[in-house]
Design a protein around this motif. Structure first.
Motif, mmCIF file in Angstrom:
data_model
loop_
_atom_site.group_PDB
_atom_site.id
_atom_site.type_symbol
_atom_site.label_atom_id
_atom_site.label_comp_id
_atom_site.label_asym_id
_atom_site.label_seq_id
_atom_site.Cartn_x
_atom_site.Cartn_y
_atom_site.Cartn_z
ATOM 1 N N ALA B 166 0.933 -1.138 0.066
ATOM 2 C CA ALA B 166 0.137 0.037 -0.032
ATOM 3 C C ALA B 166 0.959 1.233 0.008
ATOM 4 N N GLY B 167 1.675 1.048 0.712
ATOM 5 C CA GLY B 167 2.848 2.357 0.750
ATOM 6 C C GLY B 167 3.465 2.548 -0.377
ATOM 7 N N LEU B 168 4.129 1.729 -1.036
ATOM 8 C CA LEU B 168 4.787 1.815 -2.132
ATOM 9 C C LEU B 168 4.042 2.184 -3.471
ATOM 10 N N ALA B 169 2.631 1.713 -3.341
ATOM 11 C CA ALA B 169 1.670 2.126 -4.564
ATOM 12 C C ALA B 169 1.452 3.677 -4.319
ATOM 13 N N LEU B 170 0.918 3.995 -3.114
ATOM 14 C CA LEU B 170 0.923 5.345 -2.831
ATOM 15 C C LEU B 170 1.968 6.317 -3.066
ATOM 16 N N LYS B 171 3.158 5.935 -2.767
ATOM 17 C CA LYS B 171 4.465 6.759 -2.894
ATOM 18 C C LYS B 171 4.441 6.975 -4.730
ATOM 19 N N SER B 172 4.331 5.877 -5.373
ATOM 20 C CA SER B 172 4.519 5.955 -6.559
ATOM 21 C C SER B 172 3.232 6.605 -7.502
ATOM 22 N N GLY B 173 2.174 6.899 -6.878
ATOM 23 C CA GLY B 173 0.989 7.537 -7.262
ATOM 24 C C GLY B 173 0.190 6.536 -7.827
#
Lengths: 452, 452
Positions: B166-173
């Motif tokens: 979830a964090g990786l997806a959020l950071k990469s938009g």
């Protein structure tokens, strides 16, 4: 190596030792002749790819010139084989347009050979260091471009693609397995033999350029199943061909070429520039993926822009499929019919254009998001906010600002040779140059380094 | 929008209007409840992705901190839900090792939350200009990183992957659709609810983080079929899971993590450094994809190197599966059994090691080419020619020269957060950082430019 004694790829071995919980097609007890032939071709290609991966740029460029020379030397044989294809297809009822794409004469063979020489002049993507650094612990890290290995190409009737694909693969250090359309079978057979022998004469493996046309549709299906032997598959052709490959292939695919391209003429656009971009996008070449298919016009400029634009299109022979507001602005010279949702969805590849008047930029963006294939969208506008929103809120491979959709092209954008135009998001998007036929390896160098 | 009124993706529309010549599964007349649910989730994710794609780095980093705060605030609820999972799986006979990977306590929740804060400190990949130039005709061209859109993750029992993804997806938009293992179902349910609500509290769409765990295996199958709605699928887990996703998915997949890694100790290698690299590669952590599985030893150094190395491995509890030459050099302290081909093919992920003495570098390279999964190979050598050949003739994601296989890791190589380690060649290869969750768009700006 027999087919049963595979794998050459241990991913398969892992899968066998593990217990996958899906219902993958069971391997038939006795492989079909097409499977045996394609696996054999792929194994030979893989061996050839190892040689090409180690070839210097000098060797590869010399080979490209040798291929060009061999094609020119064999032009009589190539043209004769092609004449057989053309005659058979003409008798079978192929349209004059497709027959023209199929036909090779001596001038065309020379032009195709020259394209190979142009490839030799391009930089070698292999060996390029994409990223590199020295880490705090002293490890040196380089991410280096290396060839993919074995590239598969599935394409339709144009025999020039055979040469093109062979040259691109060679320059990028890859072996290639070609599956062309049956309409060009004789042409491709001769061309592949000429190219493969030319490779051998310069000391490179002839197996680096192979065709599996002899194995028909079943051969194509086996190519799509050759995961672990074929590294990437590039389909080139119409939407039907591409969809088939995308849905059937277990080999990774680069999807190319379906272009339902849009142009939005914003309020305040320069009418002369917008008209020039419209005509160029729609009519310069109608059968290509970067040709315009739908025009959206801001209602504030519709009365100023559309009557002249529609007449100019009519003069170029373009039929209009428009909404009511467009119809109201079309003169008697315009071949007009009301648009349906099918028009917004269609990549015409013909002298047809869907046209809609929209109340604002939001509606234009929403229309494009709904119907686009994600290839190229263009905007004509003087407004920086419109530019900002159009370039960030749409999700397509290329966005043209005050420029023709026809610029989405590797040659036009300075990438040199073009493999195709990717409309997928993974690996390559938009025009693909030689670098897109490579992958990378991380090379990490230490002096006894261990991880703490 | 109803499922029948799809497409949101016009590639589907093109395929329907064309006539693909394969036998694609026909769409059932009435979609299953799982299909309706997954398509609905994906459509909501796609809408959320549009918002995230326009979010600034500041907004995204603030959201990452809000997610971390929310997790810590909800740690009692998370730990309680996890205890239900652990109790159920313990009763069901899950091994102590897997139970430990499943278990969350308050300290682990805090550590997972801290990882989100670390993500906030990394640069934003979105907006990076990958290539750019001004063409001779005055067109300015930029290739810019943009988010993929909707990322699907299919993984196994560890609930920390839920937060990580979830964090990786959020950071990469990107929006993310998660499908975790049933063993962690209660944990994941609570975690996803906490994260999704935290997003909403900072004004971002909660639909950007969704789980489809409620729809079981059928939901996972529908996720793999959601081409056009889901942009990329990343499986994380064992070989069986990855193979299932790779063979079943029509959504593009990034294949991660199967590592049958090799170390070759060349003639003339420094015995102490080679032994240290061997022990670190094999024993530092045995259950991970960059752990060593096969040791190859040049016969010229075998008598000097192997007796001590095998004893050191024995002291660390490693069982040896070796060839006859290895057996002859193994002392009584060594737990030795003869190796079969199955040993060369196996990713043990345990305190087992396959060992073979080879006559030369050629044989080592050929062994690795035959059996590797293409993850990481290491060489210990003082010889520049051996380095040159090992780094160019092998075809794996990472090559370590005089360094441990354990360095194939995004964090160790300075990429920051790691999504996984790709063993495929398309799009990403080796450790994947945030950039690998993006694609690019070509933005071309002119002033009425048309193509000549």
């Amino acid at each position: 190596m027999s087919v049963q004694s595979l794998p050459t790829d241990s991913t398969d071995a892992d899968a066998r030792s593990a217990a996958p919980d899906d219902q993958t097609d069971a391997e038939p007890q006795t492989p079909s002749p097409a499977r045996i032939a394609v696996v054999d071709a792929a194994q030979r290609a893989k061996a050839a790819a190892r040689v090409l991966a180690g070839a210097t740029r000098g060797t590869k460029d010399e080979a490209l010139h040798a291929l060009a020379d061999a094609l020119v030397a064999a032009q009589a044989e190539v043209v004769a084989a092609n004449a057989e294809d053309v005659e058979r297809e003409r008798a079978g009822g192929m349209s004059p347009g497709l027959l023209d794409r199929l036909r090779l004469d001596e001038a065309r063979v020379v032009a195709i050979a020259d394209a190979l020489r142009d490839l030799a002049a391009l930089p070698d993507p292999v060996g390029e260091v994409v990223r590199g650094s020295t880490l705090p612990n002293g490890l040196t890290v380089r991410q280096v471009r290396v060839p993919m290995g074995v590239v598969g190409m599935i394409y339709e009737a144009r025999p020039n693609v055979t040469v093109d694909a062979a040259g691109l693969a060679l320059k990028s250090g890859n072996a290639v397995i070609l599956r062309g359309g049956s309409a060009a079978a004789r042409s491709n057979e001769v061309i592949v033999r000429v190219l493969s022998r030319a490779l051998e004469r310069v000391g490179l493996p002839g197996d680096a350029i192979q065709s599996i046309d002899a194995h028909g549709r079943e051969g194509a299906r086996e190519l799509m199943r050759a995961r672990g032997l074929v590294d990437v598959l590039v389909p080139r052709g119409g939407a039907g061909l591409i969809r088939t490959v995308v849905t059937s292939s277990t080999v990774p695919v680069i999807e190319t070429g379906v272009g339902n391209c849009h142009l939005f003429v914003d309020a305040g656009a320069d009418v002369a520039k917008a008209t020039a971009i419209l005509l160029n996008s729609k009519t310069q070449r109608v059968g290509v993926c970067n040709a315009l298919e739908t025009l959206l016009v801001h209602e504030a400029i519709a009365a100023d822009f559309l009557p002249g634009a529609l007449s100019a299109l009519a003069a170029a022979g373009v039929r209009i499929h428009g909404d009511a507001a467009t119809g109201a602005l079309a003169g008697d010279d315009v071949d007009f019919q009301p648009a349906t949702d099918a028009d917004w969805a269609t990549e015409y590849l013909s002298l047809d254009l869907a046209v809609r008047v929209v109340p604002d930029l939001d509606t234009a963006i929403e229309h494009i998001r709904t119907w686009t294939s994600g290839h190229t969208e263009a905007i004509c506008t003087p407004d920086v906010t419109s530019v900002q929103r159009f370039t960030t809120e749409l999700d397509s491979a290329a966005i043209m600002v005050n420029a023709s959709t026809r610029f989405t092209d590797g040659g036009q954008l300075g990438l040199g040779a073009e493999i195709g135009i990717s409309t997928q998001k993974l690996h390559a998007r938009g025009p693909m140059g030689l670098a897109e036929l490579t992958t990378t390896t991380w090379i990490v160098q230490g002096d006894g380094h261990v991880r703490p």
